[in-house]
Design a protein around this motif. Sequence first.
Motif, PDB file in Angstrom:
ATOM      1  N   LYS A   1       0.842  -1.203   0.000  1.00 59.92           N
ATOM      2  CA  LYS A   1       0.000   0.000   0.000  1.00 59.92           C
ATOM      3  C   LYS A   1       0.870   1.242   0.000  1.00 59.92           C
ATOM      4  O   LYS A   1       1.820   1.353   0.782  1.00 59.92           O
ATOM      5  N   PRO A   2       0.554   2.221  -0.854  1.00 61.97           N
ATOM      6  CA  PRO A   2       1.357   3.440  -0.937  1.00 61.97           C
ATOM      7  C   PRO A   2       1.316   4.264   0.347  1.00 61.97           C
ATOM      8  O   PRO A   2       2.297   4.927   0.683  1.00 61.97           O
ATOM      9  N   LEU A   3       0.217   4.246   1.063  1.00 61.61           N
ATOM     10  CA  LEU A   3       0.112   5.022   2.300  1.00 61.61           C
ATOM     11  C   LEU A   3       1.158   4.581   3.315  1.00 61.61           C
ATOM     12  O   LEU A   3       1.759   5.413   4.006  1.00 61.61           O
ATOM     13  N   PHE A   4       1.419   3.282   3.396  1.00 60.76           N
ATOM     14  CA  PHE A   4       2.433   2.768   4.312  1.00 60.76           C
ATOM     15  C   PHE A   4       3.803   3.365   3.986  1.00 60.76           C
ATOM     16  O   PHE A   4       4.530   3.802   4.871  1.00 60.76           O
ATOM     17  N   TRP A   5       4.139   3.373   2.714  1.00 62.74           N
ATOM     18  CA  TRP A   5       5.453   3.885   2.312  1.00 62.74           C
ATOM     19  C   TRP A   5       5.560   5.395   2.523  1.00 62.74           C
ATOM     20  O   TRP A   5       6.623   5.896   2.907  1.00 62.74           O
ATOM     21  N   VAL A   6       4.487   6.116   2.306  1.00 65.00           N
ATOM     22  CA  VAL A   6       4.500   7.563   2.546  1.00 65.00           C
ATOM     23  C   VAL A   6       4.718   7.846   4.031  1.00 65.00           C
ATOM     24  O   VAL A   6       5.546   8.688   4.404  1.00 65.00           O
ATOM     25  N   VAL A   7       3.998   7.136   4.878  1.00 68.56           N
ATOM     26  CA  VAL A   7       4.154   7.320   6.321  1.00 68.56           C
ATOM     27  C   VAL A   7       5.560   6.919   6.763  1.00 68.56           C
ATOM     28  O   VAL A   7       6.185   7.604   7.582  1.00 68.56           O
ATOM     29  N   ALA A   8       6.104   5.844   6.222  1.00 69.18           N
ATOM     30  CA  ALA A   8       7.449   5.385   6.597  1.00 69.18           C
ATOM     31  C   ALA A   8       8.503   6.415   6.188  1.00 69.18           C
ATOM     32  O   ALA A   8       9.410   6.724   6.974  1.00 69.18           O
ATOM     33  N   ILE A   9       8.391   6.959   4.989  1.00 69.53           N
ATOM     34  CA  ILE A   9       9.361   7.951   4.512  1.00 69.53           C
ATOM     35  C   ILE A   9       9.264   9.239   5.328  1.00 69.53           C
ATOM     36  O   ILE A   9      10.279   9.804   5.728  1.00 69.53           O
ATOM     37  N   ILE A  10       8.043   9.685   5.601  1.00 69.35           N
ATOM     38  CA  ILE A  10       7.863  10.904   6.413  1.00 69.35           C
ATOM     39  C   ILE A  10       8.421  10.690   7.814  1.00 69.35           C
ATOM     40  O   ILE A  10       9.083  11.577   8.368  1.00 69.35           O
ATOM     41  N   THR A  11       8.212   9.528   8.393  1.00 70.93           N
ATOM     42  CA  THR A  11       8.739   9.226   9.726  1.00 70.93           C
ATOM     43  C   THR A  11      10.265   9.258   9.722  1.00 70.93           C
ATOM     44  O   THR A  11      10.882   9.820  10.635  1.00 70.93           O
ATOM     45  N   CYS A  12      10.880   8.674   8.720  1.00 65.84           N
ATOM     46  CA  CYS A  12      12.353   8.679   8.628  1.00 65.84           C
ATOM     47  C   CYS A  12      12.888  10.095   8.473  1.00 65.84           C
ATOM     48  O   CYS A  12      13.862  10.478   9.134  1.00 65.84           O
ATOM     49  N   LEU A  13      12.267  10.882   7.607  1.00 67.67           N
ATOM     50  CA  LEU A  13      12.716  12.261   7.405  1.00 67.67           C
ATOM     51  C   LEU A  13      12.539  13.094   8.673  1.00 67.67           C
ATOM     52  O   LEU A  13      13.402  13.905   9.018  1.00 67.67           O
ATOM     53  N   LEU A  14      11.436  12.869   9.360  1.00 66.47           N
ATOM     54  CA  LEU A  14      11.193  13.584  10.614  1.00 66.47           C
ATOM     55  C   LEU A  14      12.233  13.208  11.669  1.00 66.47           C
ATOM     56  O   LEU A  14      12.730  14.078  12.387  1.00 66.47           O
ATOM     57  N   ALA A  15      12.579  11.937  11.746  1.00 62.61           N
ATOM     58  CA  ALA A  15      13.599  11.486  12.715  1.00 62.61           C
ATOM     59  C   ALA A  15      14.956  12.123  12.402  1.00 62.61           C
ATOM     60  O   ALA A  15      15.667  12.558  13.312  1.00 62.61           O
ATOM     61  N   ILE A  16      15.315  12.209  11.140  1.00 63.52           N
ATOM     62  CA  ILE A  16      16.580  12.833  10.738  1.00 63.52           C
ATOM     63  C   ILE A  16      16.569  14.316  11.095  1.00 63.52           C
ATOM     64  O   ILE A  16      17.551  14.845  11.625  1.00 63.52           O
ATOM     65  N   PHE A  17      15.461  14.982  10.826  1.00 62.92           N
ATOM     66  CA  PHE A  17      15.358  16.413  11.122  1.00 62.92           C
ATOM     67  C   PHE A  17      15.454  16.670  12.622  1.00 62.92           C
ATOM     68  O   PHE A  17      16.166  17.570  13.062  1.00 62.92           O
ATOM     69  N   ILE A  18      14.752  15.881  13.412  1.00 68.82           N
ATOM     70  CA  ILE A  18      14.759  16.071  14.867  1.00 68.82           C
ATOM     71  C   ILE A  18      16.153  15.831  15.421  1.00 68.82           C
ATOM     72  O   ILE A  18      16.633  16.597  16.258  1.00 68.82           O
ATOM     73  N   ARG A  19      16.828  14.798  14.939  1.00 70.37           N
ATOM     74  CA  ARG A  19      18.194  14.514  15.404  1.00 70.37           C
ATOM     75  C   ARG A  19      19.122  15.683  15.081  1.00 70.37           C
ATOM     76  O   ARG A  19      19.899  16.126  15.930  1.00 70.37           O
ATOM     77  N   SER A  20      19.045  16.180  13.883  1.00 67.94           N
ATOM     78  CA  SER A  20      19.897  17.294  13.459  1.00 67.94           C
ATOM     79  C   SER A  20      19.603  18.547  14.283  1.00 67.94           C
ATOM     80  O   SER A  20      20.528  19.244  14.724  1.00 67.94           O
ATOM     81  N   TYR A  21      18.333  18.823  14.497  1.00 68.12           N
ATOM     82  CA  TYR A  21      17.941  20.009  15.259  1.00 68.12           C
ATOM     83  C   TYR A  21      18.410  19.917  16.710  1.00 68.12           C
ATOM     84  O   TYR A  21      18.967  20.883  17.245  1.00 68.12           O
ATOM     85  N   CYS A  22      18.198  18.775  17.347  1.00 69.73           N
ATOM     86  CA  CYS A  22      18.612  18.607  18.747  1.00 69.73           C
ATOM     87  C   CYS A  22      20.123  18.686  18.887  1.00 69.73           C
ATOM     88  O   CYS A  22      20.638  19.290  19.833  1.00 69.73           O
ATOM     89  N   ARG A  23      20.845  18.108  17.942  1.00 68.71           N
ATOM     90  CA  ARG A  23      22.310  18.162  17.978  1.00 68.71           C
ATOM     91  C   ARG A  23      22.792  19.610  17.838  1.00 68.71           C
ATOM     92  O   ARG A  23      23.672  20.053  18.572  1.00 68.71           O
ATOM     93  N   ARG A  24      22.199  20.348  16.900  1.00 69.50           N
ATOM     94  CA  ARG A  24      22.586  21.742  16.681  1.00 69.50           C
ATOM     95  C   ARG A  24      22.247  22.602  17.898  1.00 69.50           C
ATOM     96  O   ARG A  24      23.034  23.457  18.332  1.00 69.50           O
ATOM     97  N   LEU A  25      21.079  22.390  18.485  1.00 74.51           N
ATOM     98  CA  LEU A  25      20.656  23.147  19.655  1.00 74.51           C
ATOM     99  C   LEU A  25      21.569  22.869  20.857  1.00 74.51           C
ATOM    100  O   LEU A  25      21.975  23.795  21.563  1.00 74.51           O
ATOM    101  N   THR A  26      21.933  21.617  21.051  1.00 74.74           N
ATOM    102  CA  THR A  26      22.812  21.252  22.152  1.00 74.74           C
ATOM    103  C   THR A  26      24.196  21.858  21.959  1.00 74.74           C
ATOM    104  O   THR A  26      24.782  22.396  22.905  1.00 74.74           O
TER     105      THR A  26
END
Length: 125
Positions: A7-32
């Motif tokens: 199902k395409p919805l599964f892949w869209v959610v998986a990709i968005i989750t991965c991108l969000l995790a990368i963004f949050i990690r980068s933001y927290c690292r930069r803030l720290t």
Amino acid sequence: MFDLFTKPLFWVVAIITCLLAIFIRSYCRRLTMHRILNGMSQQKYDQVFKTLDSFVCKSFFTAIDRERLRLDTYVLMANADKIREQFNLMLNMRISKKEKADIYVKAFYFFLDERDYRRAKEMVL
């Protein structure tokens, strides 16, 4: 069960989750890192050590990176005893040869400045 992966919805959610995790990690690292460098520049060393020991810092920085920042803080404080302790700690860590060579160079120059030629010679050998 395997029908879910087609199902395409599964892949869209998986990709968005991965991108969000990368963004949050980068933001927290930069803030720290910003908090640490701010504390160093404003000479608020207690704030720097508190940040280095925080859960967020331990989550997003490797042990050697945290210890290297701690060493830099001790250098700014000009606390020779703590610098020596930090070098001993860092030289006994399990790290790559490249990182260990970097620490040996820093220790060599520190011991030269301190006129501890015996320890400086140990760093070369």
